[in-house]
Design an enzyme around this catalytic site. Structure first.
Site, PDB file in Angstrom:
ATOM      1  N   LYS A  31       0.829  -1.214   0.000  1.00 39.75           N
ATOM      2  CA  LYS A  31       0.000   0.000   0.000  1.00 39.75           C
ATOM      3  C   LYS A  31       0.862   1.262   0.000  1.00 39.75           C
ATOM      4  CE  LYS A  31      -2.158  -0.991   3.858  1.00 39.75           C
ATOM      5  NZ  LYS A  31      -1.548  -2.253   4.269  1.00 39.75           N
ATOM      6  N   ARG A 145      11.408  -5.758   4.981  1.00 39.01           N
ATOM      7  CA  ARG A 145      11.183  -4.334   4.687  1.00 39.01           C
ATOM      8  C   ARG A 145      12.145  -3.440   5.468  1.00 39.01           C
ATOM      9  NH1 ARG A 145       5.243  -1.911   5.028  1.00 39.01           N
ATOM     10  NH2 ARG A 145       5.321  -2.465   7.217  1.00 39.01           N
ATOM     11  N   ARG A 177      11.383  -1.426  10.922  1.00 41.07           N
ATOM     12  CA  ARG A 177      10.324  -1.005  11.848  1.00 41.07           C
ATOM     13  C   ARG A 177      10.179  -2.006  12.984  1.00 41.07           C
ATOM     14  NH1 ARG A 177       5.015   0.422   8.429  1.00 41.07           N
ATOM     15  NH2 ARG A 177       4.108  -0.850  10.066  1.00 41.07           N
TER      16      ARG A 177
HETATM   17  P1  ADP Z   1       0.842  -1.800   7.812  1.00 43.12           P
HETATM   18  O1  ADP Z   1      -0.304  -1.448   6.920  1.00 43.12           O
HETATM   19  O2  ADP Z   1       2.051  -2.226   7.075  1.00 43.12           O
HETATM   20  O3  ADP Z   1       0.453  -2.722   8.919  1.00 43.12           O
HETATM   21  P2  ADP Z   1       0.920   0.926   8.913  1.00 43.12           P
HETATM   22  O4  ADP Z   1       2.152   1.726   8.949  1.00 43.12           O
HETATM   23  O5  ADP Z   1      -0.202   1.352   8.016  1.00 43.12           O
HETATM   24  O6  ADP Z   1       1.380  -0.549   8.618  1.00 43.12           O
HETATM   25  O7  ADP Z   1       0.304   0.852  10.406  1.00 43.12           O
HETATM   26  C1  ADP Z   1       1.088   0.525  11.519  1.00 43.12           C
HETATM   27  C2  ADP Z   1       0.222   0.488  12.777  1.00 43.12           C
HETATM   28  O8  ADP Z   1      -0.393   1.783  12.997  1.00 43.12           O
HETATM   29  C3  ADP Z   1      -0.952  -0.477  12.750  1.00 43.12           C
HETATM   30  O9  ADP Z   1      -0.550  -1.790  13.106  1.00 43.12           O
HETATM   31  C4  ADP Z   1      -1.895   0.159  13.767  1.00 43.12           C
HETATM   32  O10 ADP Z   1      -1.482  -0.098  15.099  1.00 43.12           O
HETATM   33  C5  ADP Z   1      -1.709   1.634  13.535  1.00 43.12           C
HETATM   34  N1  ADP Z   1      -2.690   2.167  12.543  1.00 43.12           N
HETATM   35  C6  ADP Z   1      -2.384   2.701  11.334  1.00 43.12           C
HETATM   36  N2  ADP Z   1      -3.498   3.086  10.695  1.00 43.12           N
HETATM   37  C7  ADP Z   1      -4.544   2.791  11.522  1.00 43.12           C
HETATM   38  C8  ADP Z   1      -5.953   2.934  11.426  1.00 43.12           C
HETATM   39  N3  ADP Z   1      -6.538   3.478  10.353  1.00 43.12           N
HETATM   40  N4  ADP Z   1      -6.714   2.500  12.463  1.00 43.12           N
HETATM   41  C9  ADP Z   1      -6.169   1.972  13.547  1.00 43.12           C
HETATM   42  N5  ADP Z   1      -4.840   1.794  13.712  1.00 43.12           N
HETATM   43  C10 ADP Z   1      -4.017   2.197  12.708  1.00 43.12           C
END
Ligand code: ADP
Length: 236
Positions: A31, A145, A177
């Site tokens: 994404k 990653r 990360r």
């Molecule tokens: P990925 O999609 O690779 O899991 P992200 O960087 O999008 O990683 O998200 C990392 C963390 O941030 C998630 O595991 C969650 O804890 C939090 N997070 C991100 N976006 C949201 C959201 N829209 N709602 C709730 N938690 C979120």
């Protein structure tokens, strides 16, 4: 208005149309990588809720302190916190004509809120790109990653930087990360299945879902997305 060049015209399917592009898919589906490319091509702001939380954690804000333990466990941050943060961000002027969301919405409640916001702004129907990947591939993509501070994304197996551990673009050190460890990835995948997967049916039933095979390399996936977005109809 200035004349549009051929290049701009090719990239113009979405420009100025006032709609949200949403990338939906499990962690590791690509994404972030694809959202960066869409944002560049169509000159839309790239909004990543994960990056917003990481910025808040780095700056040690109250929001960051609430989100940090949840993210470290691979759990979602509560809807009301996410929504407040997102509403503040999309109130900024660069979001007037649309935006690319990566990591939002992630629950049915968030999707409902986004729909309300888009309706208030008289946006056209959102374009939801569902990145479809075999689950076995996700673990490899996530454990491999590496990212830089400004968000460039690499994979030590499939898309390594030219110099090990260093970003090709800004020369800064790449990081792994903390939530890209196997145990936390497992939790994130469970959270995805339980809380985010229902959005596939939600958007499909509204006729907004476009599925994209996200198994091939990033360029191939980007090209498939370009075809969808360049063919996107103007909002009703
Ligand atoms: P990925 O999609 O690779 O899991 P992200 O960087 O999008 O990683 O998200 C990392 C963390 O941030 C998630 O595991 C969650 O804890 C939090 N997070 C991100 N976006 C949201 C959201 N829209 N709602 C709730 N938690 C979120």
């Amino acid at each position: 208005m200035a004349a549009v060049t051929a290049d701009q015209a090719g990239a113009g399917g979405l420009q100025g149309l006032g709609r949200a592009v949403i990338l939906l898919g499990p962690p590791g589906a690509g994404k972030g990588t694809q959202a960066q490319r869409i944002a560049q091509r169509y000159r839309l702001p790239h909004l990543s809720t994960g990056d917003m939380f990481r910025d808040n954690i780095n700056c040690d804000t109250a929001l960051g302190r609430r989100a940090k333990p949840l993210m470290e466990r691979g759990e979602l941050v509560p809807d009301e916190i996410v929504l407040g943060m997102v509403e503040d961000r999309i109130a900024q002027s660069d979001c007037e004509n649309g935006f690319v969301f990566d990591g939002f919405p992630r629950t049915l409640a968030q999707a409902g809120d986004l729909e309300r916001i888009c309706r208030q702004r008289k946006f056209g129907g959102s374009i939801v790109l569902h990145l479809v990947v075999q689950p076995e591939l996700l673990m490899r993509r996530l454990t491999g990653r590496r990212i830089c501070k400004s968000g460039h994304i690499y994979n030590i197996y499939d898309r390594p930087p030219k110099r090990e551990g260093i970003c090709d673009f800004d020369g800064t050190e790449l990081i792994h990360r903390p939530d890209d460890s196997e145990a936390v990835i497992r939790e994130r995948l469970l959270a995805y299945d339980a809380q985010t997967l229902p959005l596939v049916d939600y958007y499909r039933s509204r006729g907004l879902l476009r599925s994209v095979d996200a198994m091939p390399d990033a360029d191939t996936v980007a090209e498939a997305i370009r075809k969808i977005l360049d063919g996107a109809e103007a909002p009703q």
